[in-house]
Enzyme design. Structure first.
Site, PDB file in Angstrom:
ATOM      1  N   THR A  12       0.824  -1.222   0.000  1.00  0.00           N
ATOM      2  CA  THR A  12       0.000   0.000   0.000  1.00  0.00           C
ATOM      3  C   THR A  12       0.850   1.260   0.000  1.00  0.00           C
ATOM      4  OG1 THR A  12      -1.803  -1.075   1.159  1.00  0.00           O
ATOM      5  CG2 THR A  12      -1.680   1.298   1.374  1.00  0.00           C
ATOM      6  N   SER A  54       1.345  -7.457  -1.276  1.00  0.00           N
ATOM      7  CA  SER A  54       2.020  -8.545  -0.557  1.00  0.00           C
ATOM      8  C   SER A  54       1.176  -9.799  -0.445  1.00  0.00           C
ATOM      9  CB  SER A  54       2.508  -8.081   0.823  1.00  0.00           C
ATOM     10  OG  SER A  54       1.462  -8.009   1.751  1.00  0.00           O
ATOM     11  N   THR A  85       1.417  -4.630   4.084  1.00  0.00           N
ATOM     12  CA  THR A  85       1.180  -5.036   5.475  1.00  0.00           C
ATOM     13  C   THR A  85       0.553  -6.430   5.586  1.00  0.00           C
ATOM     14  OG1 THR A  85      -0.996  -3.970   5.520  1.00  0.00           O
ATOM     15  CG2 THR A  85       0.889  -2.654   6.258  1.00  0.00           C
ATOM     16  N   ASP A  86      -0.152  -6.872   4.534  1.00  0.00           N
ATOM     17  CA  ASP A  86      -0.926  -8.117   4.673  1.00  0.00           C
ATOM     18  C   ASP A  86      -0.053  -9.318   5.032  1.00  0.00           C
ATOM     19  OD1 ASP A  86      -3.232  -6.747   4.217  1.00  0.00           O
ATOM     20  OD2 ASP A  86      -3.450  -7.356   2.125  1.00  0.00           O
TER      21      ASP A  86
HETATM   22  N1  ASP Z   1      -2.771  -5.393   0.314  1.00  0.00           N
HETATM   23  C1  ASP Z   1      -1.683  -4.544   0.764  1.00  0.00           C
HETATM   24  C2  ASP Z   1      -0.410  -5.360   0.767  1.00  0.00           C
HETATM   25  O1  ASP Z   1      -0.235  -6.153   1.647  1.00  0.00           O
HETATM   26  C3  ASP Z   1      -1.980  -4.025   2.118  1.00  0.00           C
HETATM   27  C4  ASP Z   1      -0.953  -3.050   2.672  1.00  0.00           C
HETATM   28  O2  ASP Z   1       0.154  -2.917   2.218  1.00  0.00           O
HETATM   29  O3  ASP Z   1      -1.298  -2.374   3.673  1.00  0.00           O
HETATM   30  O4  ASP Z   1       0.391  -5.229  -0.115  1.00  0.00           O
END
Ligand code: ASP
Length: 331
Positions: A12, A54, A85-86
Site C-alpha cells: 500500500t 504482498s 502489510t498483509d
Molecule cells: N494489500 C496490501 C499489501 O499487503 C496491504 C498493505 O500494504 O497495507 O500489499
C-alpha cells in the site's frame, strides 16, 4: 552517518488508485523523494526489487529479498524493506530464519495508506524505520510500524485499517518511539558472523480445527506435506474422532515428519498437557507443540528446519532452539 539500503517491494505504501483498487506503482526513488528530512538521518540508496501487493508474496520472494540483502550486506550498515502489510509478518519471520545473527539491522515497514495520500502513516513509518536502522544497538530482523519496534518473529497484523496495525505477540516490544525519541526495552544480541540460509521446504500445511471439522481434510494435508500445523481451539488438542485418527497421526510422525500444535487463541500459546484432548496426542502420536510462537514464525521456521535437518530428532531440536526471540519455552 550510517549508509542504509532501502529495498522496495510494493505494498500500500507505494500504491496508486486503479480501476479495481490500489496497486503498487510508486518507485523506490519516488518514495525517498517524499522524505526530504531523511538526509539528516542516514545516507540512503534504494533498490526496486519487487512491485507486489504482498498478498502475492510467496516463499520464493522471501528468498529474493534475503538474496538482495546478502548481495549488498558488506556495502551497507543496515537495510529497510518497504513491504505490504498483509503478509509483512510472514516475511519478517522468514527473514529472521534466513538471515541469522545479523549485526546489521534489517527493518521492515509499510503503511496503511499510500505515501501520496493527504493523510497517511507512510512518512512516519518510513522515518521511524530509518531512524531505528541508524540507531545504536539495532540488529537482526524487526518490524517498525505505528511507533513500535517489534521482533521479526513476533509481529502480527492485528488491525486491518488503523495505523497501529501491528502487535508484538506474546513478547514485549523491542523499542518504541515516543515522539522523536527512541526508547529501547530489549537488547537485541547477535553472534559474531551473520548466517545466510538458501533453502526452504514449502511443504507445510495448516489444519484449522472447527466444530464441524472433517478429519479427511487433515489426512489430505498429511499426504501432501512434510509438516502440518494444527491450529486448535485452546491450549491444544483435537476433537476425539476415533482411534483411526491417532493411528494415522502416529504413522505420519513415525516417518520423520512433524505435526505441530498451536492455538487459535492470540495470546499465551499452547500447553497440551492440560487436557486429555491434547495430552494423549503428545504421548500417542508424537505431536509437538509450539507454545507461544506466532503462526507466521511457526510456518517459516518449519520450512527452514525441514530444509536444513533431515531426521525427526534433529528437526525437533532445531525447532525448539530460539531464533530472534521466537519462542519462550520448549520441551
Ligand atoms: N494489500 C496490501 C499489501 O499487503 C496491504 C498493505 O500494504 O497495507 O500489499
Amino acid at each position: 552517518m550510517k549508509k542504509l539500503l532501502m529495498i522496495a517491494t510494493g505494498g500500500t505504501i507505494a500504491s496508486v488508485q486503479k480501476e479495481h483498487g490500489l496497486v503498487p506503482g510508486i518507485t523506490s526513488t519516488e518514495l525517498i523523494e517524499y522524505l526530504p528530512s531523511l538526509k539528516h538521518i542516514a545516507d540512503v540508496d534504494s533498490l526496486q526489487l519487487l512491485s507486489l501487493d504482498s498478498s502475492n508474496m510467496r516463499p520464493s520472494h522471501w528468498m529474493q529479498i534475503a538474496g538482495a540483502i546478502e548481495k549488498n550486506y558488506d556495502a551497507y550498515d543496515g537495510f529497510v524493506i518497504c513491504h505490504g502489510t498483509d503478509t509483512m509478518a510472514f516475511t519478517a519471520a522468514a527473514l529472521s530464519y534466513l538471515i541469522q545473527n545479523s549485526k546489521k539491522p534489517i527493518v521492515i515497514t509499510g503503511a496503511q495508506k499510500p505515501i501520496s495520500s493527504e493523510i497517511s502513516d507512510a512518512k512516519q513509518n518510513l522515518l521511524c524505520a530509518f531512524s531505528y536502522a541508524a540507531s545504536a544497538g539495532a540488529c537482526n530482523v524487526s518490524v517498525v510500524f505505528g511507533g513500535k519496534v517489534i521482533a521479526g518473529t513476533r509481529a502480527k497484523k492485528t488491525h486491518t485499517k488503523s495505523y497501529h496495525a501491528f502487535s508484538s505477540m506474546n513478547y514485549p516490544d523491542i523499542a518504541v518511539f515516543q515522539g522523536d525519541r527512541l526508547v529501547r526495552y530489549i537488547d537485541q544480541k547477535t553472534g559474531k558472523t551473520p548466517q545466510f540460509y538458501h533453502d526452504l521446504n514449502e511443504k507445510v500445511g495448516l489444519y484449522k480445527v472447527l466444530p464441524n471439522s472433517d478429519p479427511e481434510l487433515l489426512y489430505y494435508l498429511l499426504e501432501r506435506n512434510d509438516a502440518v500445523i494444527i491450529e486448535s481451539f485452546g491450549t491444544g488438542g483435537l476433537p476425539e474422532q476415533g482411534e483411526e485418527m491417532l493411528v494415522r497421526l502416529k504413522e505420519y510422525t513415525d516417518r520423520g515428519k512433524l505435526i505441530v500444535m498451536t492455538t487459535q487463541v492470540p495470546s499465551e500459546g499452547s500447553d497440551m498437557s492440560v487436557y486429555r484432548v491434547g495430552g494423549r496426542l503428545k504421548e500417542a502420536c508424537g505431536i509437538i507443540e509450539c507454545f507461544d510462537m506466532s503462526l507466521e514464525s511457526i510456518l517459516a521456521k518449519l520450512m527452514w528446519v525441514l530444509a536444513v535437518e533431515k531426521t525427526r530428532a534433529k528437526r525437533i531440536k532445531r525447532f525448539y532452539k530460539p531464533v530472534n526471540f521466537d519462542i519462550s519455552f520448549s520441551e
